[in-house]
Design a protein around this motif. Structure first.
Motif, PDB file in Angstrom:
ATOM      1  N   GLU A 245      35.272   3.079  -0.205  1.00  7.78           N
ATOM      2  CA  GLU A 245      36.231   3.881  -1.058  1.00  7.78           C
ATOM      3  C   GLU A 245      37.379   2.942  -1.645  1.00  7.78           C
ATOM      4  O   GLU A 245      37.703   2.816  -2.831  1.00  7.78           O
ATOM      5  CB  GLU A 245      36.828   5.311  -0.748  1.00  7.78           C
ATOM      6  CG  GLU A 245      37.562   6.088  -1.932  1.00  7.78           C
ATOM      7  CD  GLU A 245      37.807   7.476  -1.378  1.00  7.78           C
ATOM      8  OE1 GLU A 245      37.871   7.782  -0.142  1.00  7.78           O
ATOM      9  OE2 GLU A 245      37.965   8.374  -2.292  1.00  7.78           O
ATOM     10  N   GLN A 246      38.015   2.360  -0.446  1.00  6.57           N
ATOM     11  CA  GLN A 246      38.985   1.424  -0.802  1.00  6.57           C
ATOM     12  C   GLN A 246      38.806   0.269  -1.532  1.00  6.57           C
ATOM     13  O   GLN A 246      39.621  -0.238  -2.363  1.00  6.57           O
ATOM     14  CB  GLN A 246      39.520   1.089   0.643  1.00  6.57           C
ATOM     15  CG  GLN A 246      40.856   0.297   0.842  1.00  6.57           C
ATOM     16  CD  GLN A 246      40.920  -0.067   2.189  1.00  6.57           C
ATOM     17  OE1 GLN A 246      40.610   0.640   3.219  1.00  6.57           O
ATOM     18  NE2 GLN A 246      41.489  -1.168   2.547  1.00  6.57           N
ATOM     19  N   LEU A 247      37.544  -0.084  -1.618  1.00  2.00           N
ATOM     20  CA  LEU A 247      37.150  -1.198  -2.280  1.00  2.00           C
ATOM     21  C   LEU A 247      36.504  -0.734  -3.586  1.00  2.00           C
ATOM     22  O   LEU A 247      35.797  -1.595  -4.308  1.00  2.00           O
ATOM     23  CB  LEU A 247      35.755  -1.864  -1.649  1.00  2.00           C
ATOM     24  CG  LEU A 247      36.754  -2.788  -0.315  1.00  2.00           C
ATOM     25  CD1 LEU A 247      35.695  -3.522   0.521  1.00  2.00           C
ATOM     26  CD2 LEU A 247      37.746  -3.670  -0.767  1.00  2.00           C
ATOM     27  N   GLY A 248      36.526   0.455  -4.007  1.00  2.00           N
ATOM     28  CA  GLY A 248      36.255   0.940  -5.140  1.00  2.00           C
ATOM     29  C   GLY A 248      35.100   1.918  -5.550  1.00  2.00           C
ATOM     30  O   GLY A 248      34.455   2.216  -6.473  1.00  2.00           O
ATOM     31  N   GLY A 249      34.248   2.039  -4.300  1.00  2.00           N
ATOM     32  CA  GLY A 249      33.101   2.932  -4.191  1.00  2.00           C
ATOM     33  C   GLY A 249      33.521   4.323  -3.980  1.00  2.00           C
ATOM     34  O   GLY A 249      34.468   4.766  -3.806  1.00  2.00           O
ATOM     35  N   PRO A 250      32.251   5.249  -3.730  1.00  2.00           N
ATOM     36  CA  PRO A 250      32.522   6.512  -3.653  1.00  2.00           C
ATOM     37  C   PRO A 250      32.847   6.810  -2.090  1.00  2.00           C
ATOM     38  O   PRO A 250      32.536   5.853  -1.438  1.00  2.00           O
ATOM     39  CB  PRO A 250      31.359   7.428  -3.785  1.00  2.00           C
ATOM     40  CG  PRO A 250      30.324   6.242  -3.815  1.00  2.00           C
ATOM     41  CD  PRO A 250      31.094   4.902  -4.122  1.00  2.00           C
ATOM     42  N   ALA A 251      33.523   7.761  -1.653  1.00  2.00           N
ATOM     43  CA  ALA A 251      33.682   7.820  -0.200  1.00  2.00           C
ATOM     44  C   ALA A 251      32.330   7.896   0.625  1.00  2.00           C
ATOM     45  O   ALA A 251      31.493   8.396   0.213  1.00  2.00           O
ATOM     46  CB  ALA A 251      34.621   9.268  -0.185  1.00  2.00           C
TER      47      ALA A 251
END
Ligand code: HAM
Length: 421
Positions: A292-298
């Motif tokens: 998530e931190q890199l732009g993906g879903p949790a």
């Protein structure tokens, strides 16, 4: 300079390469048995990925990255670890949209860290890693640790002990940070300059400082295990139950924090038995926030990385390295210039039958060819001699027993293949 490899790098010579192939085969088998598939990501990535992924207060980001501008003025970094690249690929290729969990491994990928080179610490090393995306249960860590443990014991390594810890989650870690800061705050002026900086941004990093004066202070710091929330506590105790059920020797080590910022809940290491004190053979853990931190879903995630050079070091110290197999099983000797073409074609015929075969490339006498065959450890010499050739036979000599027998030239390659295998 010209004939000297850069500091902290190593050539992989033929006498090393067969060991790597042997280890890689075992790595592939272990990962495949656990349902992991291979992924290969580029050797370099955008620098931002590691700043955001690994954490800008870590030693890796602050001191060790090989970062440069490419001709398009982009900041590029040679991979200082394997997880961030795997996560980037998981997001970019929408692997999260497939059935989860998604389980991938990378095989001795080159990793670059500008470290002070010493035994077991290189500027280019190679990691075997396994990463599992989309599994929230502690079974994920248990599976990773069991696979790793099975792989290492399968190589023959003994006296392995897995050190585990939990470093909490975004719910309980701030409480711990607070407690830690209260403790460290009174001692901050006795700590190194880097830790004084870390104190504000990321106090957990202080626990990983290698400076003696900081280590002495950290020794009595409050432990995160005493501050875990109920969910983290339950996760950690289930992991212990799983490892115990599998019979994996482990120890709880509340001082493991790991040198990368992305971990949540479980962290683990196996410490080397030999070599420099405290050097880790491998390390890993859960990193539920990174995708998530890199732009993906949790996405829940966990993995480990292990350095091939350190595996080899440990194998060497435990006297477990296998001998290098001979490069050639059958050496095809020729008796004189007329026999060079038949010897060459017979060598190729043997190779067509999957036999490791070789012939003279330097114009050696017959005696010198036998001597050479002995030196390279060939099990057999097939003699293509004028008189035998006229009679349509090949003379095969067993180099260990010195026994000789004649085989019809037309079927010799086939027969030799069945003798050799
Ligand atoms: P790491 O602990 O930084 O973790 O490195 C993993 C392993 O790589 C170490 O235990 C060691 O075997 C090897 N290694 C690290 N630095 C060097 C070096 N300078 N020279 C030789 N070997 C070295 C990671 O890199 C994480 N990405 C592991 C991970 C995967 N966590 C979750 N997934």
């Amino acid at each position: 300079m010209l004939t000297q490899a850069p500091k902290g790098t190593r050539d992989m010579l033929p006498q090393d390469a067969y060991l790597w192939q042997w280890i890689e085969q075992k790595e592939r088998e272990a990962a495949a048995r656990a349902g992991y598939r291979e992924i290969r990501t580029p050797v370099f990535e955008h620098t931002e990925l590691f700043l955001r992924g690994v954490g800008d207060t870590t030693d890796i980001v602050q001191k060790e990255m090989y970062t440069f501008k490419d001709k398009g003025d982009r900041s590029i970094t040679l991979k200082p670890e394997g997880t961030a690249g795997a996560v980037r690929s998981f997001i970019e290729n929408h692997m999260f949209a497939d059935t989860l969990p998604c389980k991938v491994y990378y095989l001795n990928a080159p990793i670059f860290r500008y470290e002070n080179p010493q035994s077991g610490r290189l500027r280019e090393h190679h990691q075997f890693g396994m990463e599992c995306f989309g599994g929230r249960e502690p079974t994920v860590e248990a599976e990773l640790i069991s696979t790793l443990f099975g792989f290492l014991t399968g190589l023959g390594l003994q006296n392995l002990r897995v050190h585990i810890n939990s470093i909490g989650c975004p719910e309980c870690r701030p409480r711990y940070h607070q407690k830690l800061k209260e403790y460290l705050g009174e001692r901050i002026h006795d700590m190194c300059a880097t830790c004084q900086e870390r104190f504000q941004k990321n106090p957990l990093r202080i626990l990983d400082c290698k400076e003696e004066k900081c280590k002495a202070i950290v020794k009595d710091a409050p432990l995160i295990l005493d501050c875990l929330c109920d969910e983290c506590k339950a996760h950690f105790s289930q992991l212990q139950a799983l490892l115990s059920a599998r019979g994996i020797p482990f120890a709880i080590d509340p001082h493991i924090v790991r040198g990368l910022d992305y971990y949540t809940k479980t962290v683990f290491e196996i410490i080397m038995q030999s070599g420099r004190e405290g050097l880790a053979l491998c390390g890993g853990g859960r990193y539920d926030g990174l995708v998530e931190q890199l732009g993906g879903p949790a996405t829940h995630a966990a993995g480990f990385g292990i350095g091939a050079e350190r595996i080899l070091m440990e194998l060497k110290n435990q006297n477990l390295l296998p001998e290098m197999p001979a490069a050639t099983d059958v050496y095809v000797a020729n008796l004189g210039a007329d026999m060079k073409i038949p010897a060459f074609t017979f060598t190729q015929a043997l190779r067509d039958h999957s036999v490791k075969a070789d012939c003279d490339l330097t114009g050696r006498s017959l005696k010198a060819q036998f001597k050479f065959a002995d030196k390279i450890g060939a099990k057999y010499v097939a003699l293509i001699g004028g008189e035998e050739y006229e009679r349509g036979v090949v003379k095969l000599r067993n180099m260990a027993t010195k026994e000789e027998k004649e085989l019809p030239l037309a079927s010799a390659a086939d027969e030799i293949a069945s003798i050799v295998f």
